[in-house]
Design an enzyme around this catalytic site. Structure first.
Site, PDB file in Angstrom:
ATOM      1  N   GLU A 163      77.591  33.927   9.496  1.00  0.00           N
ATOM      2  CA  GLU A 163      78.100  32.860  10.338  1.00  0.00           C
ATOM      3  C   GLU A 163      77.365  31.678  10.228  1.00  0.00           C
ATOM      4  OE1 GLU A 163      78.243  34.803  14.029  1.00  0.00           O
ATOM      5  OE2 GLU A 163      75.966  34.412  14.593  1.00  0.00           O
ATOM      6  N   HIS A 173      73.376  31.865  18.607  1.00  0.00           N
ATOM      7  CA  HIS A 173      74.286  32.078  19.896  1.00  0.00           C
ATOM      8  C   HIS A 173      74.049  33.569  20.375  1.00  0.00           C
ATOM      9  CE1 HIS A 173      77.872  32.227  17.407  1.00  0.00           C
ATOM     10  NE2 HIS A 173      77.436  33.489  17.374  1.00  0.00           N
ATOM     11  N   HIS A 201      83.441  36.467  19.868  1.00  0.00           N
ATOM     12  CA  HIS A 201      83.052  38.008  19.288  1.00  0.00           C
ATOM     13  C   HIS A 201      83.936  38.885  19.664  1.00  0.00           C
ATOM     14  CE1 HIS A 201      79.557  35.590  19.164  1.00  0.00           C
ATOM     15  NE2 HIS A 201      79.236  35.894  18.262  1.00  0.00           N
ATOM     16  N   HIS A 251      71.003  38.340  10.490  1.00  0.00           N
ATOM     17  CA  HIS A 251      70.884  39.538  11.055  1.00  0.00           C
ATOM     18  C   HIS A 251      72.501  40.110  10.718  1.00  0.00           C
ATOM     19  CE1 HIS A 251      74.025  36.975  13.373  1.00  0.00           C
ATOM     20  NE2 HIS A 251      74.394  37.763  13.950  1.00  0.00           N
TER      21      HIS A 251
HETATM   22 FE   FE2 Z   1      78.138  34.991  16.437  1.00  0.00          FE
END
Ligand code: FE2
Length: 429
Positions: free
Chosen positions: A240, A12, A59, A193
């Site tokens: 995540e 996302h 976020h 990441h």
């Molecule tokens: Fe995220």
């Protein structure tokens, strides 16, 4: 009954929405993003789900550290695009499915998942970035979306196992919904990441490949991996991927992966996959026993006269009016309300019925309508009345008669240091 037609997983990253808004379809650097999503776009078009249960994390846009929770279910009618610093993207608001969301809430709570609930909140790129590429949306979205925010950004965050188990409970919840709906479960985020600190820029493509492979064939084997191990393998923010596991938990044990893509142009791989269900195993607990358990806590509550449990249904139905009254805790709003009540009503687009109840201070009607009592005591504090006046009005009694039913005849309110309360808070009053 509702049916789960399959699951999708997608990154996302904001890159996806950026590529779309900047019209990069024919740019060789960005084109693989669009190409990679094509099978998902077509699959969604073909399956035409009524609802997407969309698992994502915000976020620190709408879910900030001043009140952060593990599992937040979007129960409302509307979810606009959040402004992340440069103005909100030009997309129509997503429409929720309050009835299915409330059913899921009841089921998950019965299965001991403690949730928080939200409505009318702006959603950030975690939600809108992939959806804007996956679905047509010129005027409106073709599908209702139930957003499910997972608090993965602040430790202690939910473990892989907890997310997977929640997915399993979610499966039962969706499948027990009495309406005839087709539902797709979407897990988003990842893959490897890291965006903070000296380790930022970390990626691990072999681990990403292994994860996507095992997600189909050995999801349980992934659930013992700790957050620290996930961070080591896939970067801190890459942890995540627990949200992909939640989606996987909501599918049948046997699935077929009909699509997978992976492209790493910058910091975050842009990956997606589609699972279709290949088995329809029956749960050990019968449907009747399950629903008995789901309804257990509030069973019989309707027999209590003059009692209105504040359910999600009431909260969604009367959100506008409750929101209007809640804002009375802001000095500017209450000043506006006191000085220009009608203009204030209109700014909040209250309906005639809502305006009328507030104008007449009809406490009982407001409760019947869906206002929670704690908004009444705020309104009381602002207009200079006491809790006892409100109680007696709800009861349909005079203040004096109601006071006689108490051990002591006192008056009080939540007005704090407001001077106006002195008019009633005097000996002999
Ligand atoms: Fe995220």
């Amino acid at each position: 009954m509702a049916t789960i037609v399959g699951g999708i997983a997608t990154s996302h990253t904001p890159t996806i929405g950026f590529a779309l808004d900047a019209k990069k379809q024919n740019d060789p650097v960005w084109a693989p993003i669009f190409k990679g999503y094509e099978p998902v776009v077509n699959w969604l078009k073909d399956k035409a789900p009524d609802v997407i249960f969309y698992i994502f994390n915000d976020h620190m846009t709408s879910f900030f550290m001043d009140h952060y929770s593990h599992f937040a279910l979007g129960v409302g009618e509307n979810f606009p695009v959040a402004d992340e610093g440069g103005g909100a993207r030009n997309l129509p608001p997503l429409k929720g499915h309050p009835a299915l969301a409330e059913h899921i809430a009841k089921c998950l709570v019965a299965d001991e998942f403690d949730l928080s609930f939200f409505q009318e909140k702006g959603l950030d790129h975690g939600c809108y970035s992939p959806l804007s590429l996956l679905l047509p949306h010129e005027k409106e979205w073709p599908v209702k979306v139930i957003p499910f925010q997972v608090g993965v950004l602040m430790a202690p965050s939910p473990s892989a196992k907890r997310c997977y188990k929640l997915g399993k409970a979610l499966r039962r919840a969706i499948q027990s919904y009495p309406g005839n709906l087709k539902v797709v479960v979407a897990g988003t985020g990842g893959l490897s990441h890291q965006v903070h600190g000296e380790r930022c820029g970390f990626n691990n493509t072999p681990w990403d490949m292994e994860f996507m492979d095992r997600l189909g064939t050995d999801p349980e084997g992934l659930t013992d991996i700790t957050i620290a191990e996930l961070a080591k393998l896939g970067g801190m923010e890459g942890a995540e991927v627990v949200m992909w596991l939640m989606m996987r938990g909501a599918l049948s044990e046997k699935v077929e992966k009909i699509h997978q893509t992976y492209y790493l142009p910058s910091m975050t791989p842009i990956a997606s996959l589609i699972f279709e269900e290949r088995s329809n195993e029956k749960p050990a607990e019968s449907d009747a026993a399950y629903m008995e358990r789901v309804d257990h806590q509030l069973k019989g509550i309707e027999k209590l006269e003059g009692t209105y449990p504040f359910t999600l249904g009431r909260s969604v139905k009367a959100f506008r009016l409750n929101d209007f009254l809640h804002r009375l805790i802001e000095p500017k709003h209450r000043e506006y309300f006191l000085n220009n009540q009608e203009a204030c009503f209109n700014d909040f687009a209250l309906t005639d019925e809502e305006k009328d109840m507030v104008r007449r201070r009809d406490w009982r009607a407001m409760i019947h309508y869906g206002v929670i009592f704690f908004m009444l005591e705020k309104l009381g504090a602002v207009v200079g009345t006491t809790n006892l006046h409100i109680y007696s009005a709800m009861k349909g009694m005079s203040l004096e008669d109601f006071q006689k039913t108490r051990n002591a005849q006192v008056l009080y309110s939540v007005a704090g240091k407001d001077e106006s309360k002195k008019t009633w808070d005097k000996p002999g009053k």
